[in-house]
Design an enzyme around this catalytic site. Structure first.
Site, PDB file in Angstrom:
ATOM      1  CG  ASP A  43      -2.758   1.155   2.047  1.00  0.00           C
ATOM      2  OD1 ASP A  43      -2.429   0.327   1.174  1.00  0.00           O
ATOM      3  OD2 ASP A  43      -3.922   1.257   2.486  1.00  0.00           O
ATOM      4  CG  ASP A 101      -2.368  -4.925   0.415  1.00  0.00           C
ATOM      5  OD1 ASP A 101      -2.214  -3.698   0.233  1.00  0.00           O
ATOM      6  OD2 ASP A 101      -3.069  -5.384   1.339  1.00  0.00           O
TER       7      ASP A 101
END
Ligand SMILES: *[C@@H]1O[C@H](CO)[C@@H](O)[C@H](O)[C@H]1NC(C)=O
Ligand SMILES: *[C@@H]1O[C@H](CO)[C@@H](O)[C@H](O)[C@H]1NC(C)=O
Ligand SMILES: *[C@@H]1O[C@H](CO)[C@@H](O)[C@H](O)[C@H]1NC(C)=O
Length: 439
Positions: free
Chosen positions: A119, A319
């Site tokens: 992440d 992201d």
């Protein structure tokens, strides 16, 4: 030292699995031409994947599922504003935010293997430990079986870097939320090995209790820019430089790579834009998006849609956990209207959150994100999602919900990043992009 890790796409739910499945072609040791070490992590739907769904979803259902994950992801990203709240977002509702990519990590001595979700918008590393209450998996880390495992005490400097530390006993404990889940963990250190590079005394959270369904089954490896992230902890080894190449959503193998460290990066092919730091969301990789071009036409979008604001946390981020790019409404609407204008009289239909779908070939050749110093031009495969039968094509982006006034984020997501190498260079504060076939 450069390490090349294969990253795999794990859109679907984690369930119980067997890490030792041996199928022809599923060997995880391969070597690239540069002589770096590779660890292959397989796509969730490939025959080698322990996560592959028993019954594959239809194209429509998989698109709808990705859209619903994205909704939860945006809520989660929006909730990450300093000072951090430990109240679960959207409490009472099930917000499931499934990880998109996983890598294989070996932890402890002798090594225990876990498939951790990566992440880029998070700093923390945490893994489910033995006797975890509420963890969803049989594959947990057993500290007692590792001779190099050490709990981190309350007095240690790392204990000040976790959110909400608590020191009931001698070990440093902390609670965090992730998506709709809450996690209670204790801080610990052990070796972590990614590909063949071993990092001694890596600090991570050992999960003791979890609620909700958003916790990745075998843990999370944060690649954000905060003090406890993998990057910060390995800065002498990798100099806070890494790159990743996300695989094509059309490819049957769905395998990409993560390259840690400055070596073997395609320096000459990369074009750069400055990275911005936003104290309200200090883990995120912000960039300055200035405009969007549809084909050759620069779309008329008010600059406020792209404003970077250190006070509110507004701006544009890259992201790894969102699939389809999310733009604030004014920007999305302008882009969508220009796509529709260029499509002329063709009939528009919808698919879930996608409002610009066609049954005729889409004629818009490219969409370009115009960042400071860098125009990132997307070929059709990076902004049009097509049904497997080829009968429906949709503009694969979405508008942020109107209600999100305090946290206006534009999110450059993985569908738009596929088959591009994205380089993060923290010492020089820049983000690089180069076209690459990674799958
Ligand atoms: C872990 O680190 C210790 C030193 O702290 C080292 O002796 C050991 O070989 C390492 N184990 C692995 C699996 O790398
Ligand atoms: C963290 O969670 C645990 C278990 O749910 C709870 O007992 C503890 O009080 C929490 N600590 C803090 C600081 O909120
Ligand atoms: C990006 O494209 C715009 C519009 O076509 C152009 O004016 C600008 O110079 C380009 N920027 C770079 C860095 O190439």
């Amino acid at each position: 030292m450069t390490t090349l890790l294969f990253v795999s796409l794990a859109i679907l739910f984690f369930s119980s699995f067997d890490l030792h499945t041996t199928t022809a072609g599923c060997d995880d040791t391969v070597h690239d031409q540069g002589g770096s070490n590779l660890v292959q992590v397989i796509h969730v739907n490939s025959p080698c994947s322990p996560f592959r769904p028993k019954t594959p979803l239809s194209w429509q259902d998989s698109v709808l599922q990705m859209q619903s994950n994205d909704k939860a992801r945006l809520q989660y990203l929006s909730s990450l504003v300093a000072p951090r709240s430990i109240v679960p977002i959207a409490s009472g509702r099930a917000v499931t935010q499934n990880p998109t990519y996983i890598v294989k990590a070996k932890i402890g001595t002798p090594a225990q293997t876990l498939l951790m979700a990566v992440d880029t918008s998070n700093d923390a590393a945490w893994i489910p430990c033995t006797a975890c209450v509420g963890c969803s998996t049989a594959a947990t880390f057993t500290p007692a079986k590792s001779t190099t495992f050490k709990p981190v005490g309350c007095g240690a400097p790392q204990c000040n870097q976790v959110p909400n530390p608590s020191c009931g006993g001698t070990a440093c404990g902390f609670n965090v939320t992730y998506g709709g889940s809450t996690i209670a963990a204790s801080l610990a250190q052990d070796n972590i090995t990614l590909a063949t590079d071993s990092v001694r005394g890596f600090t991570f959270g050992c999960i003791q209790k979890a609620t909700g369904t958003s916790v990745p089954a075998q843990g999370l490896l944060g690649l954000g820019r905060g003090p406890l992230s993998l990057l910060s902890q390995t800065s002498s080894l990798y100099q806070s430089i890494f790159s990743y190449c996300l695989p094509s959503y059309k490819s049957p193998s769905f395998t990409g790579s993560l390259r840690l460290g400055p070596n073997s990066q395609p320096i000459r092919l990369l074009k750069y834009t400055p990275l911005l730091k936003n104290p309200r969301r200090s883990s995120f990789y912000y960039v300055n998006l200035m405009g969007i071009r549809v084909g050759r036409r620069v779309v008329n979008i008010p600059p406020s849609a792209f404003a970077f604001d250190p006070k509110t946390g507004a701006g544009t981020v890259f992201d790894s956990g969102t699939v389809f790019t999310i733009l604030v409404k004014a920007a999305y609407t302008a882009v969508r209207d220009e796509v529709r204008r260029q499509m002329g009289k063709a009939v528009v239909s919808t698919l879930g959150g996608f409002d610009t779908c066609y049954t005729v070939p889409i004629t818009v050749p490219t969409i370009t994100f115009m960042f400071s110093g860098l125009n990132m031009t997307l070929p059709q495969d990076n902004f049009i999602i097509r049904s497997s039968a080829g009968t429906t094509s949709c503009l694969a982006m979405a508008a942020a919900p109107d209600s999100n006034v305090n946290s206006v984020l534009n999110v450059i997501a993985t569908f738009q990043q596929q088959n591009q190498r994205i380089l993060i260079d923290l010492p020089n504060s820049k983000l690089g992009v180069a076209r690459e076939r990674c799958s």
